[in-house]
Design a protein around this motif. Structure first.
Motif, mmCIF file in Angstrom:
data_model
loop_
_atom_site.group_PDB
_atom_site.id
_atom_site.type_symbol
_atom_site.label_atom_id
_atom_site.label_comp_id
_atom_site.label_asym_id
_atom_site.label_seq_id
_atom_site.Cartn_x
_atom_site.Cartn_y
_atom_site.Cartn_z
ATOM 1 N N GLY A 125 80.853 96.089 22.118
ATOM 2 C CA GLY A 125 80.587 95.347 23.343
ATOM 3 C C GLY A 125 80.564 93.843 23.201
ATOM 4 O O GLY A 125 80.190 93.136 24.150
ATOM 5 N N TYR A 126 80.972 93.310 22.055
ATOM 6 C CA TYR A 126 80.993 91.863 21.862
ATOM 7 C C TYR A 126 82.220 91.263 22.535
ATOM 8 O O TYR A 126 83.328 91.818 22.446
ATOM 9 C CB TYR A 126 81.007 91.515 20.368
ATOM 10 C CG TYR A 126 79.686 91.738 19.681
ATOM 11 C CD1 TYR A 126 78.811 90.683 19.437
ATOM 12 C CD2 TYR A 126 79.301 93.015 19.263
ATOM 13 C CE1 TYR A 126 77.591 90.885 18.803
ATOM 14 C CE2 TYR A 126 78.083 93.231 18.629
ATOM 15 C CZ TYR A 126 77.234 92.167 18.406
ATOM 16 O OH TYR A 126 76.031 92.383 17.784
ATOM 17 N N SER A 127 82.025 90.116 23.186
ATOM 18 C CA SER A 127 83.140 89.419 23.834
ATOM 19 C C SER A 127 83.935 88.641 22.798
ATOM 20 O O SER A 127 83.461 88.370 21.692
ATOM 21 C CB SER A 127 82.612 88.454 24.892
ATOM 22 O OG SER A 127 81.896 87.391 24.276
ATOM 23 N N GLN A 128 85.146 88.255 23.205
ATOM 24 C CA GLN A 128 85.982 87.461 22.313
ATOM 25 C C GLN A 128 85.291 86.145 21.962
ATOM 26 O O GLN A 128 85.355 85.682 20.818
ATOM 27 C CB GLN A 128 87.336 87.181 22.979
ATOM 28 C CG GLN A 128 88.222 88.409 23.160
ATOM 29 C CD GLN A 128 88.913 88.825 21.869
ATOM 30 O OE1 GLN A 128 88.624 88.289 20.804
ATOM 31 N NE2 GLN A 128 89.818 89.781 21.970
ATOM 32 N N GLN A 129 84.628 85.537 22.949
ATOM 33 C CA GLN A 129 83.942 84.271 22.686
ATOM 34 C C GLN A 129 82.815 84.451 21.679
ATOM 35 O O GLN A 129 82.660 83.651 20.757
ATOM 36 C CB GLN A 129 83.380 83.694 23.992
ATOM 37 C CG GLN A 129 82.638 82.369 23.787
ATOM 38 C CD GLN A 129 82.089 81.806 25.088
ATOM 39 O OE1 GLN A 129 82.489 82.219 26.173
ATOM 40 N NE2 GLN A 129 81.168 80.857 24.969
ATOM 41 N N ARG A 130 82.030 85.525 21.837
ATOM 42 C CA ARG A 130 80.925 85.759 20.920
ATOM 43 C C ARG A 130 81.445 86.060 19.510
ATOM 44 O O ARG A 130 80.861 85.622 18.507
ATOM 45 C CB ARG A 130 80.063 86.917 21.427
ATOM 46 C CG ARG A 130 78.842 87.215 20.561
ATOM 47 C CD ARG A 130 77.962 86.003 20.387
ATOM 48 N NE ARG A 130 76.784 86.273 19.568
ATOM 49 C CZ ARG A 130 76.163 85.375 18.829
ATOM 50 N NH1 ARG A 130 76.626 84.121 18.797
ATOM 51 N NH2 ARG A 130 75.102 85.699 18.135
ATOM 52 N N ILE A 131 82.539 86.802 19.435
ATOM 53 C CA ILE A 131 83.139 87.102 18.126
ATOM 54 C C ILE A 131 83.574 85.808 17.438
ATOM 55 O O ILE A 131 83.347 85.616 16.242
ATOM 56 C CB ILE A 131 84.330 88.072 18.282
ATOM 57 C CG1 ILE A 131 83.834 89.441 18.761
ATOM 58 C CG2 ILE A 131 85.090 88.211 16.959
ATOM 59 C CD1 ILE A 131 84.943 90.407 19.131
ATOM 60 N N GLN A 166 84.480 94.586 19.308
ATOM 61 C CA GLN A 166 84.765 94.858 20.720
ATOM 62 C C GLN A 166 84.277 96.242 21.118
ATOM 63 O O GLN A 166 83.769 96.437 22.232
ATOM 64 C CB GLN A 166 86.264 94.717 20.980
ATOM 65 C CG GLN A 166 86.731 93.265 21.023
ATOM 66 C CD GLN A 166 88.216 93.139 21.319
ATOM 67 O OE1 GLN A 166 88.993 94.041 21.025
ATOM 68 N NE2 GLN A 166 88.608 92.023 21.904
#
Length: 396
Positions: free
Chosen positions: A381-387, A378
């Protein structure tokens, strides 16, 4: 907010087993942010780590306290991309793969320093980054043997003996940490990072010290002397009435004080005992004379008497007695920790202290695998969905 003398630094820890984690532990204990990179559970390969995946083992806690854990599969392009993002803001990347592995993964010093020219790239190997043995698997006992330590350890004629701790691993870790700190200091002048390299073999040879000098300068091959010093007598272990005592009567003044304390003044005038070289030549005779007297009193009695006479000596502790010793307690090298599964435990602390950065509070438990993956991604800059997608693909 992080505290400690090294709190301004971020370390990316791609090490495993012992030598690498030993180097990184210094930075974690001194306040640096250490992000431990681990292969995700379920991904091919897995961690070749002391303690395996049982992150509650004593050795694991002692090696990996005060760190964060990010699962990252650097065999995948997406994993390397995440690493590259981390490298942009990191100060140090440290690895102890076999020398060719980092190049196969595309994470060698040139690649990562192209992203961040200020990065200190540190490598620990078994036998060096190049040369005829570069890709040999490196293990502590192998380095102890090849580095000469086992040839001077143990009793004469008993054959080579490994020392009781992983000395080559530990020294490689400490020398690597010293190299990293040196490179960080140099970066303040040049503004650039560089590649720091050491190996188990080099570190072990460096620790030979005077034993190596005997060969390099005097062309004398040192041998085994057990608990005794090769160049001065009497030193080593002597049996007392209730145990054992270590003494170090080095040089003529100490020899005189020892003889007076033991009631053996007549030895001072005996032929063949007038100097260190003479006593070395008559080692058995000296040891027999003083050894009989040591059996007459307890270790504690002899310790008090000899220290009063100015002769270096001390008891020989088992590990449990080490930590019960009042001086050890006073020095505070046993660090307390409250562990969520293990309860109140203690770790071996750092053997140095800084007056303006005294250690405060307790050590932070070693992270469970991937504890900080989500939070670190996070930050990037990664979104929860991408993670979630990266987790499903075993990239993290």
């Amino acid at each position: 907010m992080r505290h400690g003398a090294l709190s301004r630094f971020t370390i990316l820890d791609a090490t495993r087993v012992r030598a690498g984690p030993t180097a990184v532990r210094l930075f974690a204990d001194m306040g640096a942010r250490v992000i431990k990179l681990e292969i995700p559970a379920g991904a091919p390969g897995g961690d070749d780590m002391i303690g395996g995946r049982d992150h509650n083992r004593a050795d694991y806690e002692n090696l990996h306290r005060n760190k964060e854990s990010l699962t990252l599969n650097m065999k995948e392009p997406e994993g390397v991309a995440i690493l590259n993002e981390l490298v942009k803001k990191a100060d140090v990347f440290i690895e102890n793969y076999r020398p060719d592995v980092k190049y196969r993964l595309g994470i060698g010093p040139d690649e990562l320093r192209a992203i961040n020219p200020r990065l200190i790239y540190a490598s620990i190997s078994g036998f060096g980054q190049d040369g005829p043995y570069a890709n040999w698997p490196g293990f502590d006992s192998i380095a102890q043997g090849m580095g000469g330590l086992m040839s001077v350890t143990g009793k004469p004629d008993d054959g080579p003996m490994r020392v009781g701790i992983p000395l080559a691993d530990l020294c490689a870790g400490h020398f690597c940490a010293m190299g990293i700190l040196t490179a960080l200091l140099e970066r303040e002048v040049s503004g650039e990072g560089q590649w720091v390299k050491t190996s188990l073999l080099e570190s072990q040879i460096a620790m030979l010290d005077f034993q190596a000098a005997q060969w390099l300068i005097d062309r004398k091959v040192p041998g085994q002397h057990g608990n005794e010093h090769p160049l001065t007598v009497p030193t080593g272990v002597f049996q007392t009435r209730d145990g054992y005592l270590n003494i170090a009567a080095i040089g003529q003044n100490m020899w005189t004080r020892l003889c007076e304390a033991l009631g053996l003044k007549h030895l001072l005038s005996e032929p063949g005992l007038g100097s260190d070289p003479e006593r070395v030549a008559n080692r058995a005779r000296v040891n027999a004379a003083v050894g009989e007297v040591f059996k007459q009193r307890t270790t504690a009695e002899w310790t008090e008497r000899l220290l009063k006479a100015g002769v270096p000596c001390g008891p020989i502790h088992t590990i449990d007695k080490v930590f019960d010793d009042p001086q050890v307690e006073h020095l505070g090298i046993r660090w307390p920790m409250k562990h969520p599964q293990l309860g109140d435990i203690s770790l071996v602390g750092q053997p140095m202290s800084l007056s303006r950065y005294p250690r405060e509070g307790e050590a932070k438990p070693a992270p469970q695998q991937g504890d900080d993956t989500g939070a670190i991604l996070q930050e990037l800059g990664y979104s929860q969905q991408r993670i979630a997608e990266l987790r499903a693909a075993f990239v993290v």
